[in-house]
Motif scaffolding. Structure first.
Motif, PDB file in Angstrom:
ATOM      1  N   ASN A   1      -4.900  11.771   6.798  1.00  0.00           N
ATOM      2  CA  ASN A   1      -4.757  12.047   5.514  1.00  0.00           C
ATOM      3  C   ASN A   1      -3.223  12.090   5.113  1.00  0.00           C
ATOM      4  O   ASN A   1      -2.702  13.145   5.026  1.00  0.00           O
ATOM      5  CB  ASN A   1      -5.353  13.400   5.375  1.00  0.00           C
ATOM      6  CG  ASN A   1      -6.893  13.424   5.705  1.00  0.00           C
ATOM      7  OD1 ASN A   1      -7.687  12.805   5.120  1.00  0.00           O
ATOM      8  ND2 ASN A   1      -7.059  14.119   6.844  1.00  0.00           N
ATOM      9  N   VAL A   2      -2.759  10.774   4.991  1.00  0.00           N
ATOM     10  CA  VAL A   2      -1.296  10.722   4.435  1.00  0.00           C
ATOM     11  C   VAL A   2      -1.238  11.149   2.995  1.00  0.00           C
ATOM     12  O   VAL A   2      -2.173  10.702   2.221  1.00  0.00           O
ATOM     13  CB  VAL A   2      -0.866   9.283   4.948  1.00  0.00           C
ATOM     14  CG1 VAL A   2       0.711   9.317   4.373  1.00  0.00           C
ATOM     15  CG2 VAL A   2      -0.866   9.224   6.137  1.00  0.00           C
ATOM     16  N   TYR A   3      -0.075  12.115   2.573  1.00  0.00           N
ATOM     17  CA  TYR A   3      -0.098  12.334   1.269  1.00  0.00           C
ATOM     18  C   TYR A   3       1.140  12.322   0.691  1.00  0.00           C
ATOM     19  O   TYR A   3       2.237  12.326   1.592  1.00  0.00           O
ATOM     20  CB  TYR A   3      -0.408  13.801   1.078  1.00  0.00           C
ATOM     21  CG  TYR A   3       0.152  15.042   1.521  1.00  0.00           C
ATOM     22  CD1 TYR A   3       1.162  15.718   0.539  1.00  0.00           C
ATOM     23  CD2 TYR A   3       0.082  15.296   2.764  1.00  0.00           C
ATOM     24  CE1 TYR A   3       1.930  16.654   0.983  1.00  0.00           C
ATOM     25  CE2 TYR A   3       0.990  16.251   3.436  1.00  0.00           C
ATOM     26  CZ  TYR A   3       1.828  17.112   2.328  1.00  0.00           C
ATOM     27  OH  TYR A   3       2.693  18.122   2.867  1.00  0.00           O
TER      28      TYR A   3
ATOM     29  N   GLY B   1       0.882  -1.100   0.182  1.00  0.00           N
ATOM     30  CA  GLY B   1      -0.005  -0.031   0.237  1.00  0.00           C
ATOM     31  C   GLY B   1       0.900   1.320   0.121  1.00  0.00           C
ATOM     32  O   GLY B   1       2.177   1.248  -0.036  1.00  0.00           O
ATOM     33  N   PHE B   2       0.423   2.232  -0.141  1.00  0.00           N
ATOM     34  CA  PHE B   2       0.890   3.644   0.008  1.00  0.00           C
ATOM     35  C   PHE B   2       1.956   3.849   1.155  1.00  0.00           C
ATOM     36  O   PHE B   2       3.030   4.137   1.117  1.00  0.00           O
ATOM     37  CB  PHE B   2      -0.286   4.822  -0.153  1.00  0.00           C
ATOM     38  CG  PHE B   2       0.507   6.295  -0.400  1.00  0.00           C
ATOM     39  CD1 PHE B   2       1.220   6.533  -1.511  1.00  0.00           C
ATOM     40  CD2 PHE B   2       0.249   7.020   1.046  1.00  0.00           C
ATOM     41  CE1 PHE B   2       1.801   7.619  -1.746  1.00  0.00           C
ATOM     42  CE2 PHE B   2       1.085   8.290   0.600  1.00  0.00           C
ATOM     43  CZ  PHE B   2       1.632   8.776  -0.707  1.00  0.00           C
ATOM     44  N   VAL B   3       1.590   3.756   2.411  1.00  0.00           N
ATOM     45  CA  VAL B   3       2.518   3.840   3.222  1.00  0.00           C
ATOM     46  C   VAL B   3       3.440   2.848   3.567  1.00  0.00           C
ATOM     47  O   VAL B   3       4.431   2.714   3.885  1.00  0.00           O
ATOM     48  CB  VAL B   3       1.646   4.188   4.793  1.00  0.00           C
ATOM     49  CG1 VAL B   3       2.685   4.149   5.910  1.00  0.00           C
ATOM     50  CG2 VAL B   3       0.732   5.300   4.523  1.00  0.00           C
ATOM     51  N   GLY B   4       2.946   1.536   3.450  1.00  0.00           N
ATOM     52  CA  GLY B   4       3.709   0.155   3.743  1.00  0.00           C
ATOM     53  C   GLY B   4       4.615   0.285   2.745  1.00  0.00           C
ATOM     54  O   GLY B   4       5.835  -0.198   3.063  1.00  0.00           O
TER      55      GLY B   4
ATOM     56  N   PHE C   1      -3.261  17.005   7.143  1.00  0.00           N
ATOM     57  CA  PHE C   1      -2.591  16.360   6.416  1.00  0.00           C
ATOM     58  C   PHE C   1      -1.193  15.935   6.996  1.00  0.00           C
ATOM     59  O   PHE C   1      -0.668  17.037   7.648  1.00  0.00           O
ATOM     60  CB  PHE C   1      -2.289  16.937   4.974  1.00  0.00           C
ATOM     61  CG  PHE C   1      -3.716  16.978   4.241  1.00  0.00           C
ATOM     62  CD1 PHE C   1      -4.098  16.035   3.345  1.00  0.00           C
ATOM     63  CD2 PHE C   1      -4.672  18.210   4.442  1.00  0.00           C
ATOM     64  CE1 PHE C   1      -5.251  16.042   2.831  1.00  0.00           C
ATOM     65  CE2 PHE C   1      -5.827  18.420   3.864  1.00  0.00           C
ATOM     66  CZ  PHE C   1      -6.173  17.320   2.908  1.00  0.00           C
ATOM     67  N   THR C   2      -0.629  14.658   6.527  1.00  0.00           N
ATOM     68  CA  THR C   2       0.623  14.447   6.963  1.00  0.00           C
ATOM     69  C   THR C   2       1.465  13.868   5.952  1.00  0.00           C
ATOM     70  O   THR C   2       0.968  12.886   5.141  1.00  0.00           O
ATOM     71  CB  THR C   2       0.800  13.295   8.087  1.00  0.00           C
ATOM     72  OG1 THR C   2      -0.453  13.860   9.093  1.00  0.00           O
ATOM     73  CG2 THR C   2       2.091  13.330   8.822  1.00  0.00           C
ATOM     74  N   TYR C   3       2.761  14.311   5.588  1.00  0.00           N
ATOM     75  CA  TYR C   3       3.300  13.941   4.545  1.00  0.00           C
ATOM     76  C   TYR C   3       4.102  12.546   4.822  1.00  0.00           C
ATOM     77  O   TYR C   3       4.372  12.338   5.719  1.00  0.00           O
ATOM     78  CB  TYR C   3       4.703  14.970   4.251  1.00  0.00           C
ATOM     79  CG  TYR C   3       5.180  14.881   3.046  1.00  0.00           C
ATOM     80  CD1 TYR C   3       4.594  15.054   1.575  1.00  0.00           C
ATOM     81  CD2 TYR C   3       6.715  14.359   2.922  1.00  0.00           C
ATOM     82  CE1 TYR C   3       5.369  14.728   0.586  1.00  0.00           C
ATOM     83  CE2 TYR C   3       7.197  14.026   1.642  1.00  0.00           C
ATOM     84  CZ  TYR C   3       6.626  14.123   0.496  1.00  0.00           C
ATOM     85  OH  TYR C   3       7.162  13.809  -0.610  1.00  0.00           O
ATOM     86  N   ILE C   4       4.129  11.752   3.714  1.00  0.00           N
ATOM     87  CA  ILE C   4       4.377  10.509   3.728  1.00  0.00           C
ATOM     88  C   ILE C   4       5.667  10.167   4.421  1.00  0.00           C
ATOM     89  O   ILE C   4       6.009   9.321   5.421  1.00  0.00           O
ATOM     90  CB  ILE C   4       4.494   9.683   2.291  1.00  0.00           C
ATOM     91  CG1 ILE C   4       4.787   8.111   2.456  1.00  0.00           C
ATOM     92  CG2 ILE C   4       5.428  10.534   1.385  1.00  0.00           C
ATOM     93  CD1 ILE C   4       3.698   7.052   3.272  1.00  0.00           C
TER      94      ILE C   4
END
Length: 181
Positions: A135-137, A10-13, A168-171
């Motif tokens: 809201n990770v971006y 996934g995006f964060v993973g 929002f939180t940056y990746i």
């Protein structure tokens, strides 16, 4: 050190796996996209034999998802299997929760599932660490997210009167926070 990342595709993973691998960690990814179901993996006793930490990121992540069966299986039943396995093995667990787990924000099945996870971990394995992501971006956002809509000049649907406030939180900050714990 050896770590397992559920939802590692996934995006964060993916970002977490890249960061940990570059720091010399042995990273094992458990992800449905690789044909590995989280619950089944963690129900097998020996899978945590030499693991130092599990990062549990796998979940249904949309507040608009109303599929109760899917959310119950992926977000609750699988979470319980992960927590139980980590507790039995004495393995450190860091798991993704959500800003929607906060009482006033718990207005969806997703939020309820995340709140239940926090309470289960608090009672059953208080050594586990839950991280409420907001809201990770970052680069190449997942299709359907607010940032994706904005970057692709797509219509954004406002909920309520449009006076909503989002955090929002940056990746990269999320990844560093997960590793720091």
């Amino acid at each position: 050190m050896k770590v397992i990342i559920t939802g590692g595709d996934g995006f964060v993973g993916r970002a977490l796996a890249t960061a940990l691998s570059s720091r010399g960690f042995d990273v094992v990814i458990v992800d449905r996209k690789r044909g590995i179901e989280v619950k089944e993996y963690f129900d097998i006793a020996g899978n945590l034999a030499d693991v130092d930490c599990v990062f549990h990121l796998a979940a249904q992540t949309s507040v608009f998802n109303t599929d109760k069966e899917q959310i119950t299986h992926d977000n609750i039943t699988s979470f319980i299997s992960v927590v139980d396995a980590c507790k039995r093995s004495g393995v450190k667990l860091v798991y993704a929760s959500s800003s929607t787990a906060h009482s006033p924000n718990t207005t969806s099945l997703y939020g309820i599932s995340k709140r239940l996870n926090e309470e289960y971990a608090r009672c059953y394995y208080p050594e586990a660490t839950g991280v409420r992501l907001h809201n990770v971006y970052g680069p190449d956002p997942r299709q359907g997210t607010l940032l994706w809509h904005l970057l692709h000049d797509k219509e954004v649907r406002l909920v309520g009167n449009g006076g909503n406030v989002r955090h929002f939180t940056y990746i990269d900050d999320v990844v560093e926070g997960l590793i720091y714990d």
